[in-house]
Design a protein around this motif. Structure first.
Motif: not given
Ligand code: SF4
Ligand code: SF4
Length: 205
Positions: A177-179, A171-173, A153-155
């Motif tokens: 969503c993962c949670i 990279k993580c924004i 799911y991770c965009p």
């Molecule tokens: S918060 Fe989780 S889903 Fe969102 S970019 Fe980071 S690792 Fe991916």
């Protein structure tokens, strides 16, 4: 386009994301909006990292903007404290005269998620701020079953895995969503040390 892809495009800037939500609503104009608050969630959601709280309310409305304002008041926050409510007014979304049929309880001491600083100041430092100030997802490896929902799911494609999962925080924004999708409550948003200090200095609750 799926929600996480929108996060990737607009997720770093709360105002842009709020505008996006309002625009989507205005484009779709759902005939009816139903809010299931029988068992609500408070605290540091999304997903299973929040705390269930029985509120015992279902709200239905033909106007989501009106319903959002009423629900904000029910939870004890001024409607204009909520960014999407403010943005909706700025975008010309009409609530019309708000009439409430039925009983709406006042929910005391509802716990909202902590607001970590996202980005401020010149754009050139936003990446640095996101990496060092904003809460980041972490995994409790004893709960993780390596089911793959989060990395699918991770965009930002920021999650890799071998015998456990790993985050690429560059990279993580921070869309979380993962949670939200983790079916085993293995993920949480955790504040960084620098984020804690910044929140205190900036007096962000
Ligand atoms: S918060 Fe989780 S889903 Fe969102 S970019 Fe980071 S690792 Fe991916
Ligand atoms: S979704 Fe949850 S349980 Fe599944 S791999 Fe990711 S962290 Fe582990």
């Amino acid at each position: 386009m799926k929600k996480p892809e929108w996060h990737l495009r607009a997720g770093e800037d709360r105002e842009v994301f709020a505008t996006l939500l309002v625009k989507i609503y205005q484009a779709l104009k759902p005939a009816v909006n139903i809010y299931d608050g029988i068992l609500a969630m408070e605290g540091q959601g999304p997903g299973k990292s929040g705390v269930p709280r029985e509120v015992g309310v279902i709200v239905g409305s033909g106007n989501a903007m009106a319903a959002d304002r009423v629900i904000s008041e029910m939870l004890g926050v001024g409607p204009d404290m909520v960014l999407t409510n403010r943005t909706a007014l700025e975008q010309g979304a009409e609530t019309g005269e708000i009439r409430i049929d039925g009983d709406l309880p006042r929910v005391e001491n509802f716990r909202f998620p902590e607001m970590a600083p996202m980005a401020f100041g010149p754009k050139i430092v936003h990446g640095f701020m996101r990496r060092h100030l904003v809460q980041r997802p972490e995994c409790d490896n004893s709960e993780c079953r390596l089911c793959g929902e989060c990395w699918e799911y991770c965009p930002a494609k920021a999650i890799t895995h071998d015998k456990k999962i790993h985050f690429n925080y560059d990279k993580c924004i921070r869309c979380y969503c993962c949670i939200e999708v983790c079916p085993h409550a293995a993920l949480r948003a955790v504040e960084t040390m620098t984020g804690k200090v910044a929140r205190k200095v900036l007096k962000i609750k």
